[in-house]
Design a protein around this motif. Structure first.
Motif, PDB file in Angstrom:
ATOM      1  N   SER A  59       0.833  -1.200   0.000  1.00 20.14           N
ATOM      2  CA  SER A  59       0.000   0.000   0.000  1.00 20.14           C
ATOM      3  C   SER A  59       0.866   1.247   0.000  1.00 20.14           C
ATOM      4  O   SER A  59       2.058   1.208   0.323  1.00 20.14           O
ATOM      5  N   GLU A  61      -0.479   3.682   1.837  1.00 17.71           N
ATOM      6  CA  GLU A  61      -1.070   4.250   3.046  1.00 17.71           C
ATOM      7  C   GLU A  61      -0.235   3.881   4.275  1.00 17.71           C
ATOM      8  O   GLU A  61       0.548   2.927   4.242  1.00 17.71           O
ATOM      9  N   GLY A  78      -6.077   2.602   7.172  1.00 19.04           N
ATOM     10  CA  GLY A  78      -4.865   3.188   6.612  1.00 19.04           C
ATOM     11  C   GLY A  78      -5.030   4.680   6.393  1.00 19.04           C
ATOM     12  O   GLY A  78      -6.148   5.165   6.144  1.00 19.04           O
ATOM     13  N   GLY A  80      -3.779   7.818   4.089  1.00 20.87           N
ATOM     14  CA  GLY A  80      -3.117   8.129   2.834  1.00 20.87           C
ATOM     15  C   GLY A  80      -2.725   9.594   2.729  1.00 20.87           C
ATOM     16  O   GLY A  80      -2.708  10.342   3.713  1.00 20.87           O
ATOM     17  N   SER A  85      -8.462   8.737   4.478  1.00 24.93           N
ATOM     18  CA  SER A  85      -8.445   7.467   5.200  1.00 24.93           C
ATOM     19  C   SER A  85      -9.143   6.358   4.431  1.00 24.93           C
ATOM     20  O   SER A  85     -10.057   6.606   3.633  1.00 24.93           O
ATOM     21  N   SER A  86      -8.697   5.148   4.686  1.00 25.63           N
ATOM     22  CA  SER A  86      -9.342   3.948   4.148  1.00 25.63           C
ATOM     23  C   SER A  86      -9.483   2.929   5.264  1.00 25.63           C
ATOM     24  O   SER A  86      -8.628   2.838   6.144  1.00 25.63           O
ATOM     25  N   SER A 105     -13.679   4.398   1.990  1.00 25.11           N
ATOM     26  CA  SER A 105     -12.837   5.588   1.949  1.00 25.11           C
ATOM     27  C   SER A 105     -13.743   6.781   1.683  1.00 25.11           C
ATOM     28  O   SER A 105     -14.933   6.760   2.057  1.00 25.11           O
TER      29      SER A 105
END
Length: 476
Positions: A59, A61, A78, A80, A85-86, A105
């Protein structure tokens, strides 16, 4: 007759003991690190004896929150670029045909997520926001598919839901930064001023989602170039019932809470720059939120409380999660009586103890920024052993079957014998051909089914901005 009375009394006593155990016990991963002892292991299965990388999820992230494994899934958030955010649901099995099962996300997640989720049956609960943002939302998603069920808006300056929620006794408890502590009823929600149970809300959301998908299919037939797929942000946003809120504007609660029976244990910090908060360990009544006792602390408790029996253990650090401040950081590990908050023992540490302390086999195990892992006797505070990892630790340790697992800021995972602190094995993630990227371990590893799940972060430092990984380590 006397014999019958004795039997009756014994039965009542046994029932009472079972009731007490039920109160103390929580569903796996309903609280931070899986249980009140913060071992990040709920099945008791031993971790890898000679680890190898079973799979890697690569990733861009940064993984700040600890991963949460459950059955054949792994949940992790995660961060980014631009703090986008994810939130991922990954397949945990090595031979999974598809690693990402679902992901959330933008536009649904509007703020960064650094909170590990709590499991509530077939639901996931987590907060958003971090210190750089104001106002936050508490989210509830379905574990299968990830469709949202409700969200609670918590406005305010220095309000953020960084610490993981705890689900206990049919309630959700979470710290909200300057919002203090919130207690939520997750089963009763309101939509357009009408209160209903979760089953009713789920039907409404399912119907609306089907309508959005049907409209999208119709739009594709009319003009495929301009058809826009539906997203969860278009769904109605029910809000759960707020049972109580305590400490708003008085405390600053970023650390995860611990709920033991009728007590909610709260670690509140004092923000030196803003001159706000209260540096203290507090016990609240789980039903009403009223303060049962308060114990002042010397340094900030970023990792939150761990509980074993009638003992509460907390770490503390003079610095936050900032690699530029590692030099000169100081910390401590301290134990308190659960009943009244009185200090049992306190040990200073020449490094910040940023994460929670893991408790197992009569030991309190803490990682520190001076590169050491230490084990203290839970009853007396006597230091039992010290392990030198030779690199700073931010992440909490995990423990299973007599082995401690800790990840450092070089991306090295250490397996240590719990009984004596002797090394069992080390694995440098950055040197593995499957990984091929450097990364720091900010979040504590987690164990499930004999496998160790660990994630990396490159928010800052010499490898800032480089790719990161979520990795699964195991024997097979």
């Amino acid at each position: 007759m006397k014999t019958n009375v004795r039997i009756f009394l014994l039965v009542c006593l046994f029932a009472l003991l079972l009731s007490g155990l039920h109160i103390q016990a929580a569903e796996p991963w309903a609280t931070y690190r899986g249980n009140l002892q913060r071992t990040a292991n709920t099945d008791g299965v031993a971790g890898p004896s000679a680890p190898k990388v079973l799979w890697v999820f690569k990733s861009q992230e940064h993984f700040i929150a600890a991963p949460v494994p459950h059955e054949d899934q792994l949940f992790i958030s995660g961060l980014g670029a631009f703090n986008v955010s994810s939130f991922y649901c990954l397949a945990a099995e090595p031979k999974a045909a598809q690693r990402t099962l679902w992901m959330k996300s933008t536009p649904y997640l509007k703020l960064p997520v650094v909170s590990s989720p709590a499991l509530d049956g077939d639901k996931l609960v987590f907060g958003d926001g971090m210190h750089q943002t104001d106002g936050a939302r508490l989210h509830c998603l379905r574990r299968q598919g990830g469709l949202p069920l409700w969200q609670l808006a918590v406005p305010g300056t220095l309000v953020h839901l960084e610490g993981s929620p705890t689900v206990a006794g049919g309630r959700v408890y979470i710290g909200g930064g300057a919002a203090g502590v919130l207690c939520i009823d997750p089963e009763h929600v309101s939509l357009d001023g009408k209160e209903m149970d979760l089953a009713g809300i789920q039907k409404i959301l399912d119907q609306k989602w089907q309508e959005l998908k049907a409209k999208y299919e119709a739009d594709k037939k009319r003009d495929p170039d301009f058809a826009v797929p539906p997203n969860e942000d278009q769904l109605p946003k029910p809000s759960p019932r707020r049972v109580w809120q305590q400490g708003e504007g008085k405390w600053h609660v970023d650390a995860p809470l611990a709920v033991a029976g009728k007590q909610v244990l709260v670690a509140s910090a004092f923000l030196d720059k803003e001159q706000l908060g209260d540096r203290a360990l507090l016990s609240l009544d789980a039903e009403t939120g009223s303060v049962r006792w308060r114990t002042p602390l010397k340094i900030n408790p970023w990792g939150g409380p761990s509980i074993a029996g009638d003992v509460v253990v907390m770490g503390g650090s003079t610095i936050g999660y900032d690699t530029k401040l590692l030099k000169g950081a100081r910390g401590e590990v301290a134990a308190f009586n659960l009943a009244d908050g009185k200090e049992k023992w306190r040990k200073e540490v020449p490094g910040g103890v940023l994460s929670c302390v893991a408790l197992a086999d009569g030991l309190a195990v803490a990682t520190a920024t001076d590169g050491k892992v230490r084990a203290f006797d839970l009853a007396s505070g006597e230091r039992r052993w010290v392990y030198d990892g030779k690199a700073p630790f931010f992440a909490a340790p995990a423990i299973a079957a007599g082995v401690v697992y800790a990840g450092d800021l070089r991306g090295v995972v250490h397996a240590i014998q719990l009984s004596n602190g002797q090394p069992k094995w080390t694995l440098d993630l950055t040197a593995q051909p499957e990984v091929k990227t450097s990364g720091m371990i900010y979040a504590g590893p987690a164990l499930h089914g004999g496998r160790l799940f660990v994630a990396t972060c490159n928010l800052e430092g010499t490898h800032a901005g480089q790719p990161t990984v979520v990795a699964c380590l195991g024997d097979k």
